[in-house]
Design an enzyme around this catalytic site. Structure first.
Site, PDB file in Angstrom:
ATOM      1  N   HIS A   1      -6.275  -0.488  -3.464  1.00  0.00           N
ATOM      2  CA  HIS A   1      -5.095   0.326  -3.177  1.00  0.00           C
ATOM      3  C   HIS A   1      -3.916  -0.146  -4.010  1.00  0.00           C
ATOM      4  CE1 HIS A   1      -2.380   2.871  -1.105  1.00  0.00           C
ATOM      5  NE2 HIS A   1      -1.848   1.953  -0.325  1.00  0.00           N
TER       6      HIS A   1
ATOM      7  N   ASP B   1      -9.006   4.466  -5.220  1.00  0.00           N
ATOM      8  CA  ASP B   1      -8.052   4.068  -4.174  1.00  0.00           C
ATOM      9  C   ASP B   1      -8.471   4.716  -2.861  1.00  0.00           C
ATOM     10  OD1 ASP B   1      -5.745   3.953  -2.429  1.00  0.00           O
ATOM     11  OD2 ASP B   1      -4.535   3.495  -4.192  1.00  0.00           O
TER      12      ASP B   1
ATOM     13  N   SER C   1       2.471   3.246  -2.363  1.00  0.00           N
ATOM     14  CA  SER C   1       1.810   3.991  -1.302  1.00  0.00           C
ATOM     15  C   SER C   1       2.777   4.968  -0.627  1.00  0.00           C
ATOM     16  CB  SER C   1       1.196   2.999  -0.318  1.00  0.00           C
ATOM     17  OG  SER C   1       0.206   3.594   0.462  1.00  0.00           O
TER      18      SER C   1
END
Length: 529
Positions: free
Chosen positions: A499, A471, A242
């Site tokens: 995610h 996502d 991320s």
């Protein structure tokens, strides 16, 4: 309001989602993991740990002028929190003034189960996620084969958790901040929202006047190169999830010749403005929410409705109901579920499809007049306990980092706010109203000391970029953009929900990542799992 939505795969989330997947009824508790205690120097320690200490031999060749002392420092590892080892790394607060103030960064190492070929540095995202906590949970997130070959090393970035954390608001103030109305309905509510954002930004500047301008991703990436040298590695081997992909991209842009095998999972396109990021996330969360609703309706007896469109419309209608009349909450210092808390409680379930069933139970309970289960989910998102205390400063440092990396642009301030909100709501009828605007960044008291114009990282070894098609927090389009931006980027696609992908998707993804980290083999162009 312009809420900041976390792009993270934090340790608390990894542990919490495992508990959520087993939850069959509302049992408010404290999702999370134990932390190493902090000693006076900022390093992690454990009173019951062994006194044994090992050292790392630094590799300081090529240290930038004036930084030789930092690059040549020797890490002293001591046992902490069971089988882990902890140390601290000293870095300059301001790289343009290396003789000035310094920061101690907390480190944690999970040593390789076999003969270590080097270190795998990890970052879980955020910004504001603790790499120390993430490394403690590496047994849940990194394959056994990789952990046999590498020491897994996590660090808390500057301003985060145990590394000179920026804390602007006390816990009660954070409750007011997060529970406040995220979608003001009139001029008075808009003024109150803007004042709260200004108060937060001002508090950050007052409580951390020296550090508030020095927690940018560029500076964290420079810290990573000091860490690489202190670990004794010629090139860094890295896994970033991320926001951790932006940190890794920044490192590669600054030090392309020192970027070794780097995995960037749940990728962020580096050149986006704050407004563009918000718009992308609005679209990503809308897409993920529709996937959840489709699954809910297909399963029958969905509390939101019997068809997809009416069920989608029920979510913003429910949040409007919370705005008008918050729901009571049992066993929580918050006492009531506001629109703000409800928003976070729903959003957090989009990060992993294993939480969808729990969210449906939470909706069913809320529609019966009880907000307890949605508050539990909101607590998981905010790293908050039911007594009102917060685990770390992630919900505050996210602003501190993002507002330096992507400040409110002058041209954006001239935009018609009504037109911006309309654009966001067209992309995302559910979430657009919450993600439009620059939030606290419009009042941020500092600017970044250094920025990057070119993220291509020319000359770097192949860099593996992973994107998940649905996502919510880091939309798939960002992974495509990052792979194109990087001169050596290789895109690996996971066709699925949630995610990030590695360690939570399928064997196809996991095997490809392991082959890259262990053998340097990159997937074929266009590989989709």
């Amino acid at each position: 309001m312009g809420s900041q939505v976390r792009t993270s795969r934090t340790a608390r989330w990894v542990a919490g989602i495992s508990a959520l997947s087993l939850l069959v009824a509302c049992t408010p508790g404290e999702p999370g993991t134990q932390e190493p205690e902090q000693d006076s120097a900022g390093a992690s320690s454990d009173e019951g740990s062994s006194a044994s200490t090992t050292t790392s031999t630094p590799l300081a060749d090529g240290a930038p002028e004036g930084l030789e002392e930092f690059y040549s420092q020797q890490l002293e590892w001591s046992s902490c929190e069971g089988d882990f080892e902890c140390a601290s790394l000293t870095v300059p607060m301001d790289y343009q003034e290396p003789d000035g103030a310094t920061i101690d960064l907390a480190l944690l190492r999970s040593t390789a189960s076999g003969d270590a070929r080097g270190s795998l540095v990890v970052n879980p995202g955020g910004p504001g996620g603790s790499g120390v906590d993430y490394a403690m949970l590496s047994g849940m997130t990194i394959s056994g084969e990789v952990r046999e070959a590498y020491d897994v090393v996590g660090f808390d970035p500057r301003g985060v958790a145990r590394s000179a954390p920026i804390t602007c608001f006390e816990d009660e103030q954070m409750d007011e901040f997060l529970s406040s109305d995220p979608s003001p309905d009139d001029a008075a509510e808009e003024e109150a929202s803007e004042q709260l954002m200004e108060d937060f930004a001002q508090a950050c500047g007052e409580r951390a006047p020296d550090l508030v301008g020095h927690v940018s991703t560029v500076e964290a990436a420079r810290d990573m190169d000091v860490l690489r040298a202190a670990l004794g590695d010629e090139q860094i081997t890295y896994f970033g999830a991320s926001y951790g992909t932006f940190l890794g991209t920044t490192y590669a842009a600054l030090f392309p010749d020192r970027a070794g095998r780097m995995v960037l999972d749940g990728a962020i396109e580096p050149d986006l403005t704050g407004l563009e990021m918000g718009l992308g996330q609005a679209e990503g969360f809308e897409r993920a929410t529709r996937a959840y609703v489709e699954d809910c309706v297909a399963g029958g007896e969905c509390p939101l409705g019997s068809d997809v469109e009416s069920a989608m419309a029920r979510i913003p209608a429910f949040l409007d109901e919370l705005d008008a009349a918050p729901l009571p909450v049992q066993g929580d210092a918050a006492e009531e579920l506001t629109e703000g808390w409800g928003m976070y409680g729903i959003i957090v379930a989009m990060y992993d499809e294993n939480a969808w069933g729990v969210l449906s139970q939470a909706f069913e309970q809320a529609f019966a007049g009880d907000g307890t289960m949605l508050m539990y989910l909101a607590n998981l998102y905010a790293s908050r306990s039911s007594d009102g205390s917060y685990d770390g400063n992630g919900m505050q440092s996210i602003y501190a980092v993002n507002c330096l990396d992507r400040p409110a642009e002058a041209e954006e301030e001239d935009l018609d706010s009504a037109a911006v909100e309309q654009e966001f709501e067209e992309v995302s009828p559910t979430w657009g109203r919450y993600l439009a605007g620059d939030g606290a960044c419009g009042s941020w008291p500092a600017e970044a000391a250094e920025t990057i114009e070119d993220y291509s990282a020319q000359g770097a070894d192949p860099i593996l970029v992973i994107g998940t098609t649905r996502d919510p927090a880091t939309p798939y389009e960002w992974a495509e953009g990052l792979a194109q931006t990087l001169d050596s980027g290789v895109l690996l696609t996971y066709d699925g929900d949630g995610h990030t992908a590695y360690g939570r998707s399928n064997d196809c993804i996991d095997d490809a990542v392991d082959a890259y980290l262990l053998e340097g083999t990159v997937p074929a162009e266009g590989t989709t799992c």
